[in-house]
Design an enzyme around this catalytic site. Structure first.
Site, PDB file in Angstrom:
ATOM      1  N   THR A 125       0.830  -1.209   0.000  1.00  0.00           N
ATOM      2  CA  THR A 125       0.000   0.000   0.000  1.00  0.00           C
ATOM      3  C   THR A 125       0.867   1.264   0.000  1.00  0.00           C
ATOM      4  O   THR A 125       1.993   1.237   0.530  1.00  0.00           O
ATOM      5  CB  THR A 125      -0.901  -0.005   1.258  1.00  0.00           C
ATOM      6  OG1 THR A 125      -1.427   1.304   1.463  1.00  0.00           O
ATOM      7  CG2 THR A 125      -0.153  -0.395   2.522  1.00  0.00           C
ATOM      8  N   ASP A 126       0.313   2.357  -0.510  1.00  0.00           N
ATOM      9  CA  ASP A 126       1.040   3.644  -0.459  1.00  0.00           C
ATOM     10  C   ASP A 126       1.189   4.136   0.979  1.00  0.00           C
ATOM     11  O   ASP A 126       2.007   5.001   1.253  1.00  0.00           O
ATOM     12  CB  ASP A 126       0.335   4.704  -1.328  1.00  0.00           C
ATOM     13  CG  ASP A 126      -1.080   5.046  -0.879  1.00  0.00           C
ATOM     14  OD1 ASP A 126      -1.638   4.332  -0.018  1.00  0.00           O
ATOM     15  OD2 ASP A 126      -1.632   6.043  -1.389  1.00  0.00           O
ATOM     16  N   GLU A 127       0.383   3.565   1.908  1.00  0.00           N
ATOM     17  CA  GLU A 127       0.409   4.067   3.288  1.00  0.00           C
ATOM     18  C   GLU A 127       1.746   3.798   3.980  1.00  0.00           C
ATOM     19  O   GLU A 127       2.053   4.391   5.005  1.00  0.00           O
ATOM     20  CB  GLU A 127      -0.770   3.495   4.088  1.00  0.00           C
ATOM     21  CG  GLU A 127      -2.085   3.863   3.431  1.00  0.00           C
ATOM     22  CD  GLU A 127      -3.326   3.598   4.275  1.00  0.00           C
ATOM     23  OE1 GLU A 127      -3.245   3.595   5.507  1.00  0.00           O
ATOM     24  OE2 GLU A 127      -4.396   3.411   3.662  1.00  0.00           O
ATOM     25  N   TYR A 150      -1.488  -0.420  11.121  1.00  0.00           N
ATOM     26  CA  TYR A 150      -1.722  -1.105   9.841  1.00  0.00           C
ATOM     27  C   TYR A 150      -0.554  -0.881   8.887  1.00  0.00           C
ATOM     28  O   TYR A 150       0.027  -1.836   8.361  1.00  0.00           O
ATOM     29  CB  TYR A 150      -3.027  -0.593   9.205  1.00  0.00           C
ATOM     30  CG  TYR A 150      -3.139  -0.883   7.717  1.00  0.00           C
ATOM     31  CD1 TYR A 150      -3.245  -2.192   7.250  1.00  0.00           C
ATOM     32  CD2 TYR A 150      -3.115   0.158   6.775  1.00  0.00           C
ATOM     33  CE1 TYR A 150      -3.329  -2.462   5.877  1.00  0.00           C
ATOM     34  CE2 TYR A 150      -3.201  -0.110   5.415  1.00  0.00           C
ATOM     35  CZ  TYR A 150      -3.301  -1.413   4.969  1.00  0.00           C
ATOM     36  OH  TYR A 150      -3.375  -1.678   3.611  1.00  0.00           O
ATOM     37  N   ALA A 152       2.393   0.179   9.442  1.00  0.00           N
ATOM     38  CA  ALA A 152       3.671  -0.331   9.968  1.00  0.00           C
ATOM     39  C   ALA A 152       3.779  -1.831   9.709  1.00  0.00           C
ATOM     40  O   ALA A 152       4.852  -2.350   9.376  1.00  0.00           O
ATOM     41  CB  ALA A 152       3.784  -0.035  11.460  1.00  0.00           C
ATOM     42  N   LYS A 154       2.343  -3.470   7.216  1.00  0.00           N
ATOM     43  CA  LYS A 154       2.549  -3.664   5.782  1.00  0.00           C
ATOM     44  C   LYS A 154       3.995  -3.318   5.403  1.00  0.00           C
ATOM     45  O   LYS A 154       4.619  -4.010   4.601  1.00  0.00           O
ATOM     46  CB  LYS A 154       1.582  -2.784   4.972  1.00  0.00           C
ATOM     47  CG  LYS A 154       0.115  -3.153   5.091  1.00  0.00           C
ATOM     48  CD  LYS A 154      -0.238  -4.508   4.498  1.00  0.00           C
ATOM     49  CE  LYS A 154      -0.220  -4.514   2.982  1.00  0.00           C
ATOM     50  NZ  LYS A 154      -0.683  -5.830   2.437  1.00  0.00           N
TER      51      LYS A 154
HETATM   52  P1  NAD Z   1     -10.108  -6.858   2.763  1.00  0.00           P
HETATM   53  O1  NAD Z   1     -10.009  -6.588   4.210  1.00  0.00           O
HETATM   54  O2  NAD Z   1     -11.365  -6.549   2.014  1.00  0.00           O
HETATM   55  O3  NAD Z   1      -9.780  -8.395   2.477  1.00  0.00           O
HETATM   56  C1  NAD Z   1      -8.765  -9.094   3.123  1.00  0.00           C
HETATM   57  C2  NAD Z   1      -9.012 -10.585   2.930  1.00  0.00           C
HETATM   58  O4  NAD Z   1      -7.942 -11.305   3.571  1.00  0.00           O
HETATM   59  C3  NAD Z   1     -10.319 -11.083   3.582  1.00  0.00           C
HETATM   60  O5  NAD Z   1     -11.012 -11.912   2.671  1.00  0.00           O
HETATM   61  C4  NAD Z   1      -9.840 -11.874   4.781  1.00  0.00           C
HETATM   62  O6  NAD Z   1     -10.700 -12.949   5.121  1.00  0.00           O
HETATM   63  C5  NAD Z   1      -8.482 -12.366   4.316  1.00  0.00           C
HETATM   64  N1  NAD Z   1      -7.577 -12.690   5.434  1.00  0.00           N
HETATM   65  C6  NAD Z   1      -7.301 -11.890   6.514  1.00  0.00           C
HETATM   66  N2  NAD Z   1      -6.452 -12.527   7.336  1.00  0.00           N
HETATM   67  C7  NAD Z   1      -6.167 -13.724   6.759  1.00  0.00           C
HETATM   68  C8  NAD Z   1      -5.338 -14.806   7.135  1.00  0.00           C
HETATM   69  N3  NAD Z   1      -4.626 -14.799   8.269  1.00  0.00           N
HETATM   70  N4  NAD Z   1      -5.272 -15.879   6.311  1.00  0.00           N
HETATM   71  C9  NAD Z   1      -5.996 -15.910   5.148  1.00  0.00           C
HETATM   72  N5  NAD Z   1      -6.790 -14.918   4.755  1.00  0.00           N
HETATM   73  C10 NAD Z   1      -6.882 -13.832   5.551  1.00  0.00           C
HETATM   74  O7  NAD Z   1      -8.872  -6.079   2.111  1.00  0.00           O
HETATM   75  P2  NAD Z   1      -8.685  -5.435   0.657  1.00  0.00           P
HETATM   76  O8  NAD Z   1      -9.148  -4.032   0.709  1.00  0.00           O
HETATM   77  O9  NAD Z   1      -9.213  -6.357  -0.356  1.00  0.00           O
HETATM   78  O10 NAD Z   1      -7.098  -5.394   0.569  1.00  0.00           O
HETATM   79  C11 NAD Z   1      -6.373  -6.480   0.015  1.00  0.00           C
HETATM   80  C12 NAD Z   1      -4.878  -6.148   0.044  1.00  0.00           C
HETATM   81  O11 NAD Z   1      -4.622  -4.958  -0.684  1.00  0.00           O
HETATM   82  C13 NAD Z   1      -4.347  -5.897   1.466  1.00  0.00           C
HETATM   83  O12 NAD Z   1      -3.082  -6.529   1.562  1.00  0.00           O
HETATM   84  C14 NAD Z   1      -4.225  -4.393   1.563  1.00  0.00           C
HETATM   85  O13 NAD Z   1      -3.160  -4.035   2.419  1.00  0.00           O
HETATM   86  C15 NAD Z   1      -3.898  -4.039   0.123  1.00  0.00           C
HETATM   87  N6  NAD Z   1      -4.329  -2.685  -0.296  1.00  0.00           N
HETATM   88  C16 NAD Z   1      -5.625  -2.285  -0.104  1.00  0.00           C
HETATM   89  C17 NAD Z   1      -6.027  -1.032  -0.534  1.00  0.00           C
HETATM   90  C18 NAD Z   1      -7.447  -0.561  -0.364  1.00  0.00           C
HETATM   91  O14 NAD Z   1      -7.741   0.606  -0.642  1.00  0.00           O
HETATM   92  N7  NAD Z   1      -8.383  -1.395   0.028  1.00  0.00           N
HETATM   93  C19 NAD Z   1      -5.094  -0.174  -1.151  1.00  0.00           C
HETATM   94  C20 NAD Z   1      -3.780  -0.624  -1.344  1.00  0.00           C
HETATM   95  C21 NAD Z   1      -3.415  -1.877  -0.913  1.00  0.00           C
HETATM   96  P1  TYD Z   2     -10.477   4.575   4.743  1.00  0.00           P
HETATM   97  O1  TYD Z   2     -11.486   4.191   3.714  1.00  0.00           O
HETATM   98  O2  TYD Z   2     -10.545   3.957   6.098  1.00  0.00           O
HETATM   99  O3  TYD Z   2      -9.040   4.359   4.076  1.00  0.00           O
HETATM  100  P2  TYD Z   2      -7.551   4.804   4.629  1.00  0.00           P
HETATM  101  O4  TYD Z   2      -7.630   5.196   6.029  1.00  0.00           O
HETATM  102  O5  TYD Z   2      -6.794   3.521   4.431  1.00  0.00           O
HETATM  103  O6  TYD Z   2      -7.116   5.903   3.715  1.00  0.00           O
HETATM  104  O7  TYD Z   2     -10.550   6.139   4.933  1.00  0.00           O
HETATM  105  C1  TYD Z   2     -10.400   7.034   3.836  1.00  0.00           C
HETATM  106  C2  TYD Z   2     -10.435   8.432   4.382  1.00  0.00           C
HETATM  107  O8  TYD Z   2     -11.728   8.690   4.929  1.00  0.00           O
HETATM  108  C3  TYD Z   2      -9.447   8.655   5.525  1.00  0.00           C
HETATM  109  O9  TYD Z   2      -8.915   9.973   5.430  1.00  0.00           O
HETATM  110  C4  TYD Z   2     -10.309   8.535   6.769  1.00  0.00           C
HETATM  111  C5  TYD Z   2     -11.659   9.056   6.312  1.00  0.00           C
HETATM  112  N1  TYD Z   2     -12.824   8.465   7.016  1.00  0.00           N
HETATM  113  C6  TYD Z   2     -13.787   9.295   7.605  1.00  0.00           C
HETATM  114  O10 TYD Z   2     -13.713  10.534   7.549  1.00  0.00           O
HETATM  115  N2  TYD Z   2     -14.837   8.700   8.268  1.00  0.00           N
HETATM  116  C7  TYD Z   2     -14.974   7.350   8.369  1.00  0.00           C
HETATM  117  O11 TYD Z   2     -15.942   6.866   9.021  1.00  0.00           O
HETATM  118  C8  TYD Z   2     -13.995   6.506   7.723  1.00  0.00           C
HETATM  119  C9  TYD Z   2     -14.095   5.013   7.794  1.00  0.00           C
HETATM  120  C10 TYD Z   2     -12.933   7.115   7.052  1.00  0.00           C
END
Ligand code: NAD
Ligand code: TYD
Length: 336
Positions: A125-127, A150, A152, A154
């Site tokens: 992630t970019d975070e 989170y 940290a 990643k």
């Molecule tokens: P999500 O929380 O929707 O899905 C995570 C999945 O992982 C779930 O299906 C969960 O059951 C599974 N899981 C969790 N712990 C597990 C374990 N110990 N063993 C097996 N499976 C397990 O997350 P997402 O938004 O789909 O993100 C997927 C990946 O992409 C993550 O690694 C996240 O860090 C990365 N990512 C997400 C975003 C975003 O905006 N959502 C952006 C950049 C990177």
């Molecule tokens: P989120 O979707 O949790 O993604 P991330 O924290 O990984 O960027 O949040 C996106 C942005 O929205 C973040 O700046 C936090 C804000 N936010 C709110 O203002 N209210 C909320 O209830 C949530 C979940 C997020």
């Protein structure tokens, strides 16, 4: 035909990636979807693929060394999406983040190494780069400076895999993408939370002044980027993935309110998230120049389609927003 192990396949991005791998447009891939089905994992996300002979599902934890080893024997490529992914939950407790995101990644990498599996794509992630001021972008050279438990966890996984490449020649590639939106996102993240709250007639909790900036990308663009890196990326490299689409949270909130015909009285400004990163913005020049990938979805259209998806899939999210979810919501938002 190569067999791709997709971990975290029952989550938001994982299920969209499985759909891409099994679509006609992609190469001939066989998919093993592996997921422990935590609160965020949902088999309904994968129900379209049941009966497809290129697809199988295994319920398993990435920290389970024996189970991972058993599965890895049949695998050519690993794409690791499995993670605890929500910043707010990592603030409430970091335990599962350390277990899954760091130790789970170690277990997968060790097993892939033993089996001499091919490429290992780590979806990061970019975070991990921390927060930006009002100007500038994250590049692949930006030092890691994670601010939440989170990010940290990643960043730790990224560092471990970097060391595996350096020490063991492990064929890893890391992608670092910005905030995703689209169908099947769990309704604890900003966009699906706000859309579903409004559909339930509830208010939307905007943290602090709402002037934080995220660089939003449609999940299908992210999935295409991961596939392109899997096929064309260079081992040992990191690739930033973004869509050049910076938005203030409050502006996204306004767009959602407008789409659903609600006024500003539905906004509730609540106490800010502790340690809240102010701005993320991604420079994805490397993806464009070296991989030939670019995001295709225009944000307003993508957001429109996403809101419509939640409108048309009420059973999907209302089944989630009960039971355990209600307990989390209470803990996270009560007295804020
Ligand atoms: P999500 O929380 O929707 O899905 C995570 C999945 O992982 C779930 O299906 C969960 O059951 C599974 N899981 C969790 N712990 C597990 C374990 N110990 N063993 C097996 N499976 C397990 O997350 P997402 O938004 O789909 O993100 C997927 C990946 O992409 C993550 O690694 C996240 O860090 C990365 N990512 C997400 C975003 C975003 O905006 N959502 C952006 C950049 C990177
Ligand atoms: P989120 O979707 O949790 O993604 P991330 O924290 O990984 O960027 O949040 C996106 C942005 O929205 C973040 O700046 C936090 C804000 N936010 C709110 O203002 N209210 C909320 O209830 C949530 C979940 C997020």
């Amino acid at each position: 035909m190569s067999t791709v192990l997709v971990t975290g396949a029952a989550g938001f991005i994982g299920c969209n990636f499985v759909r891409l791998l099994l679509s006609e447009a992609s190469g001939d891939y066989r998919v093993i979807a592996y997921d422990s089905l935590t609160y965020a994992g949902n088999l309904a996300n994968l129900s379209d693929f049941e009966g497809n002979d290129r697809y199988s599902f295994i319920k398993g934890d990435i920290c389970d060394e024996e189970k991972v080893d058993e599965v890895m024997a049949q695998v050519d490529v690993v794409v690791n999406f499995a993670a605890e992914s929500h910043v707010d939950r990592s603030i409430l407790s970091s335990r599962e983040f350390i277990r899954t995101n760091i130790d789970g990644t170690r277990v997968l990498a060790e097993s892939a190494r033993r089996h001499k599996t091919g490429r290992f794509i780590q979806v990061s992630t970019d975070e991990v780069y921390g927060a930006l001021g009002p100007s500038g972008y994250f590049t692949e050279e930006t030092p890691l400076s994670p601010n939440s438990p989170y990010s940290a966890s990643k960043a730790s996984a990224d560092m471990l895999l970097r060391a595996y490449h350096h020490t063991h020649g492990f064929p890893v590639i890391v992608t670092r993408c910005s905030n995703n939106y689209g169908p099947y996102q769990f309704p604890e993240k900003l966009i699906p939370l706000f859309v579903t709250n409004l559909l339930e007639g509830k208010k939307v909790p905007v943290y602090g002044d709402g002037r934080q900036v995220r660089d939003w990308i449609h999940v299908e663009d992210h999935c295409r980027a991961v596939l392109a890196v899997m096929e064309k990326g260079k081992e040992g490299e990191v690739y930033n993935v973004g869509s050049n689409n910076e938005q203030y949270n409050i502006d996204i909130t306004q767009l959602i309110l407008e789409h659903l015909g609600k006024d500003e009285s539905y906004i509730e400004h609540v106490t800010d998230r502790p340690g809240h990163d102010r701005r993320y913005a991604i420079d994805s020049t490397k993806m464009k120049e070296q991989i030939g990938w670019e995001a295709q979805t225009e944000f307003k259209q993508g957001l429109h389609d996403t809101i419509e998806w939640y409108l048309n899939n009420k059973e999907w999210w209302s089944a989630i927003k009960t039971g355990e979810y209600l307990k989390y919501y209470e803990k996270q938002y009560a007295n804020r």
